[in-house]
Design a protein around this motif. Structure first.
Motif, mmCIF file in Angstrom:
data_model
loop_
_atom_site.group_PDB
_atom_site.id
_atom_site.type_symbol
_atom_site.label_atom_id
_atom_site.label_comp_id
_atom_site.label_asym_id
_atom_site.label_seq_id
_atom_site.Cartn_x
_atom_site.Cartn_y
_atom_site.Cartn_z
ATOM 1 N N GLY A 1 2.627 -104.286 2.678
ATOM 2 C CA GLY A 1 1.607 -104.814 1.795
ATOM 3 C C GLY A 1 2.065 -105.042 0.367
ATOM 4 O O GLY A 1 1.327 -105.616 -0.433
ATOM 5 N N LEU A 2 3.278 -104.615 0.021
ATOM 6 C CA LEU A 2 3.797 -104.909 -1.319
ATOM 7 C C LEU A 2 4.055 -106.408 -1.433
ATOM 8 O O LEU A 2 4.698 -107.001 -0.553
ATOM 9 C CB LEU A 2 5.104 -104.161 -1.583
ATOM 10 N N ASP A 3 3.575 -107.023 -2.489
ATOM 11 C CA ASP A 3 3.785 -108.460 -2.694
ATOM 12 C C ASP A 3 5.258 -108.806 -2.867
ATOM 13 O O ASP A 3 5.679 -109.912 -2.534
ATOM 14 C CB ASP A 3 3.009 -108.949 -3.914
ATOM 15 N N CYS A 4 6.031 -107.866 -3.371
ATOM 16 C CA CYS A 4 7.437 -108.138 -3.676
ATOM 17 C C CYS A 4 8.361 -107.919 -2.485
ATOM 18 O O CYS A 4 9.563 -108.137 -2.595
ATOM 19 C CB CYS A 4 7.890 -107.256 -4.838
ATOM 20 N N ALA A 5 7.815 -107.485 -1.336
ATOM 21 C CA ALA A 5 8.691 -107.104 -0.228
ATOM 22 C C ALA A 5 8.272 -107.725 1.100
ATOM 23 O O ALA A 5 7.093 -107.865 1.400
ATOM 24 C CB ALA A 5 8.720 -105.589 -0.090
ATOM 25 N N THR A 6 9.285 -108.061 1.893
ATOM 26 C CA THR A 6 9.111 -108.448 3.279
ATOM 27 C C THR A 6 9.738 -107.348 4.119
ATOM 28 O O THR A 6 10.903 -107.008 3.921
ATOM 29 C CB THR A 6 9.830 -109.783 3.577
ATOM 30 N N VAL A 7 8.970 -106.766 5.019
ATOM 31 C CA VAL A 7 9.454 -105.687 5.881
ATOM 32 C C VAL A 7 9.824 -106.294 7.225
ATOM 33 O O VAL A 7 9.003 -106.956 7.866
ATOM 34 C CB VAL A 7 8.381 -104.589 6.040
ATOM 35 N N HIS A 8 11.066 -106.073 7.634
ATOM 36 C CA HIS A 8 11.603 -106.708 8.847
ATOM 37 C C HIS A 8 12.210 -105.628 9.740
ATOM 38 O O HIS A 8 13.261 -105.080 9.435
ATOM 39 C CB HIS A 8 12.655 -107.740 8.425
ATOM 40 N N ASN A 9 11.543 -105.334 10.848
ATOM 41 C CA ASN A 9 11.960 -104.305 11.789
ATOM 42 C C ASN A 9 12.884 -104.918 12.844
ATOM 43 O O ASN A 9 12.414 -105.594 13.761
ATOM 44 C CB ASN A 9 10.715 -103.678 12.427
ATOM 45 N N LEU A 10 14.170 -104.678 12.724
ATOM 46 C CA LEU A 10 15.136 -105.302 13.639
ATOM 47 C C LEU A 10 14.899 -104.939 15.099
ATOM 48 O O LEU A 10 14.921 -105.819 15.970
ATOM 49 C CB LEU A 10 16.569 -104.917 13.269
ATOM 50 N N VAL B 1 15.259 -104.555 5.605
ATOM 51 C CA VAL B 1 15.685 -104.655 6.999
ATOM 52 C C VAL B 1 15.697 -103.240 7.564
ATOM 53 O O VAL B 1 16.561 -102.437 7.211
ATOM 54 C CB VAL B 1 17.075 -105.310 7.110
ATOM 55 N N ILE B 2 14.725 -102.951 8.416
ATOM 56 C CA ILE B 2 14.618 -101.610 9.002
ATOM 57 C C ILE B 2 15.343 -101.611 10.338
ATOM 58 O O ILE B 2 15.078 -102.452 11.199
ATOM 59 C CB ILE B 2 13.146 -101.203 9.196
ATOM 60 N N ALA B 3 16.253 -100.664 10.485
ATOM 61 C CA ALA B 3 17.018 -100.541 11.725
ATOM 62 C C ALA B 3 16.884 -99.115 12.252
ATOM 63 O O ALA B 3 17.745 -98.265 12.026
ATOM 64 C CB ALA B 3 18.477 -100.901 11.494
ATOM 65 N N HIS B 4 15.781 -98.858 12.902
ATOM 66 C CA HIS B 4 15.550 -97.557 13.532
ATOM 67 C C HIS B 4 15.245 -97.818 15.005
ATOM 68 O O HIS B 4 14.267 -98.504 15.312
ATOM 69 C CB HIS B 4 14.390 -96.820 12.873
ATOM 70 N N PRO B 5 16.065 -97.296 15.915
ATOM 71 C CA PRO B 5 15.884 -97.592 17.335
ATOM 72 C C PRO B 5 14.538 -97.139 17.905
ATOM 73 O O PRO B 5 14.095 -97.668 18.916
ATOM 74 C CB PRO B 5 17.023 -96.841 18.024
ATOM 75 N N GLU B 6 13.890 -96.176 17.268
ATOM 76 C CA GLU B 6 12.610 -95.671 17.765
ATOM 77 C C GLU B 6 11.651 -95.493 16.597
ATOM 78 O O GLU B 6 11.137 -94.402 16.352
ATOM 79 C CB GLU B 6 12.829 -94.362 18.501
ATOM 80 N N LEU B 7 11.394 -96.576 15.883
ATOM 81 C CA LEU B 7 10.561 -96.507 14.677
ATOM 82 C C LEU B 7 9.171 -95.951 14.977
ATOM 83 O O LEU B 7 8.613 -95.208 14.166
ATOM 84 C CB LEU B 7 10.464 -97.880 14.014
ATOM 85 N N ASN B 8 8.610 -96.264 16.128
ATOM 86 C CA ASN B 8 7.259 -95.786 16.465
ATOM 87 C C ASN B 8 7.187 -94.268 16.553
ATOM 88 O O ASN B 8 6.128 -93.687 16.319
ATOM 89 C CB ASN B 8 6.765 -96.411 17.769
#
Length: 174
Positions: free
Chosen positions: A28-37, A7-14
């Motif tokens: 792209g890791l098979d073991c992970a789901t990346v979720h940008n809040l 769970v990524i929580a960065h207000p200005e990730l870009n």
């Protein structure tokens, strides 16, 4: 294989250098789901059921964020308050997270030496992040030591590339 929700929580990730590099390293890791809040909820309205469903299908939750005023960004705090609700995460019939693992991935502007009892803030990073550990314990989760990068203002591109690969290994070694 264990499945990790990051769970990524960065207000200005870009425009982030560190958290964006970390996110790129684990995509792209098979073991992970990346979720940008902040990307998923630009209006700040969290779909609690969706978030709970995401957590239901993962064994490990990693909260990734920049340390801001000795805490997490506001949307992550809101996410915790709303998603970890009574009757689901704790309380009567609330054991959905029991046995899962929580960990943190945190970047700080200040150098590591500042986060020592004898340092600038008179507290360790573990002291300052202890509310996350207590939250995990409160809902029956295991708390795993975190992944920290201090002194981000002085890190070179080469050091960041090495650190991003170490983060990938941290996520991959669940």
């Amino acid at each position: 294989m264990s499945k990790t929700l990051v769970v990524i929580a960065h207000p200005e990730l870009n425009s982030s250098r560190i958290n964006a590099a970390w996110a790129h390293a684990i995509c792209g890791l098979d073991c992970a789901t990346v979720h940008n809040l902040y990307g998923y909820y630009p209006d700040g309205k969290i779909d609690v059921r969706h978030e709970q469903q995401l957590m239901n299908v993962h064994d490990r939750i990693v909260l990734q964020f920049p340390f801001q005023w000795y805490n997490c960004p506001a949307l992550l705090k809101q996410w915790l308050d709303e998603v970890f609700e009574s009757g689901w995460a704790y309380g009567p019939n609330g054991n959905a997270l029991e046995g899962k693992t929580m960990s943190l991935a945190v970047s700080t502007w200040s150098i590591a030496e500042d986060y020592q009892r004898s340092g600038r803030y008179a507290r360790s990073i573990d002291d300052l992040l202890s509310p996350f550990e207590v939250t995990a314990l409160r809902v029956g989760m295991k708390f795993q030591p975190g992944f920290y990068l201090h002194g981000i203002g002085a890190i070179s591109d080469e050091q960041l590339a090495i650190n991003a690969q170490a983060y990938r290994a941290f996520i991959n070694d669940s």
